[in-house]
Design a protein around this motif. Structure first.
Motif, mmCIF file in Angstrom:
data_model
loop_
_atom_site.group_PDB
_atom_site.id
_atom_site.type_symbol
_atom_site.label_atom_id
_atom_site.label_comp_id
_atom_site.label_asym_id
_atom_site.label_seq_id
_atom_site.Cartn_x
_atom_site.Cartn_y
_atom_site.Cartn_z
ATOM 1 N N GLY A 47 6.571 3.497 42.143
ATOM 2 C CA GLY A 47 7.130 3.358 41.058
ATOM 3 C C GLY A 47 7.023 4.868 40.787
ATOM 4 O O GLY A 47 6.111 5.384 40.431
ATOM 5 N N THR A 48 8.371 5.828 40.413
ATOM 6 C CA THR A 48 8.591 6.504 39.916
ATOM 7 C C THR A 48 8.687 6.992 38.466
ATOM 8 O O THR A 48 9.312 5.656 38.244
ATOM 9 N N THR A 49 9.105 7.762 37.762
ATOM 10 C CA THR A 49 9.567 7.871 36.288
ATOM 11 C C THR A 49 11.298 7.590 36.648
ATOM 12 O O THR A 49 11.434 8.060 37.564
ATOM 13 N N PRO A 50 11.647 7.687 35.370
ATOM 14 C CA PRO A 50 13.336 7.667 35.583
ATOM 15 C C PRO A 50 14.701 8.950 35.563
ATOM 16 O O PRO A 50 15.751 8.948 35.805
ATOM 17 N N ALA A 54 16.254 8.074 41.071
ATOM 18 C CA ALA A 54 16.099 7.830 43.089
ATOM 19 C C ALA A 54 15.231 6.906 42.791
ATOM 20 O O ALA A 54 15.003 7.011 44.294
ATOM 21 N N GLY A 55 14.842 6.297 42.273
ATOM 22 C CA GLY A 55 13.838 5.199 42.306
ATOM 23 C C GLY A 55 14.247 3.743 43.216
ATOM 24 O O GLY A 55 13.811 3.353 44.144
ATOM 25 N N GLU A 96 6.377 13.371 42.206
ATOM 26 C CA GLU A 96 6.207 14.425 41.632
ATOM 27 C C GLU A 96 7.226 15.011 40.763
ATOM 28 O O GLU A 96 6.369 15.432 39.497
ATOM 29 N N ASN A 97 7.920 15.365 41.318
ATOM 30 C CA ASN A 97 9.073 16.306 40.588
ATOM 31 C C ASN A 97 9.542 14.851 39.566
ATOM 32 O O ASN A 97 9.651 16.298 38.770
ATOM 33 N N SER A 98 10.110 13.891 39.996
ATOM 34 C CA SER A 98 10.031 13.455 38.375
ATOM 35 C C SER A 98 9.420 13.423 37.114
ATOM 36 O O SER A 98 9.999 13.475 35.880
#
Length: 129
Positions: A47-50, A54-55, A96-98
């Motif tokens: 789960g990534t930040t917006p 790209a999630g 990580e990049n997000s």
């Protein structure tokens, strides 16, 4: 009415106004992403930040790669191990990049750095997965 309220609020904003950010959560599960014949995909494992939007794309890619690996291996265990090994680096890159781009944006950091990181990451994502 409604439009008048928004205009009044807008007119009260200025250089001294603070922006309130709600906490953003992210998650990157360490391998394995499976147990027995059960495998987790998408936000359940990465789960990534917006900040890169790209999630959902990662989740679709997971489904495609999972199907490819299941077709390529006689054993479900081998297929799930190959799936995890193939997906982890890409998911880690995006998560990580997000998160880093979000940190730069929310701290008032150098927007050029965030833009460069976004461009570099998108170029990497254009490579076949």
């Amino acid at each position: 009415p409604y439009g008048g309220s928004i205009a009044r609020l807008r007119d009260q904003l200025g250089g001294q106004s603070l922006v309130t950010y709600r906490p953003l959560e992210w998650y990157l599960q360490s391998p394995p992403w499976y147990q027995g014949r059960i495998v987790l995909v998408g936000d359940a494992v990465h789960g990534t930040t917006p900040h890169m939007a790209a999630g959902a794309g990662l989740g679709v890619e997971d489904a495609l790669v999972l199907a490819q690996e299941l077709a390529a291996h006689a054993s479900v265990t081998e297929a799930l191990a190959a799936f995890t090994a193939r997906r982890l680096p890409r998911a880690q890159l995006i998560v990580e990049n997000s998160v880093r781009i979000g940190e730069i944006e929310m701290s008032g950091g150098d927007q050029r750095q965030a833009t460069q990181m976004l461009g570099t990451t998108i170029a990497q994502l254009q490579q076949p997965f």
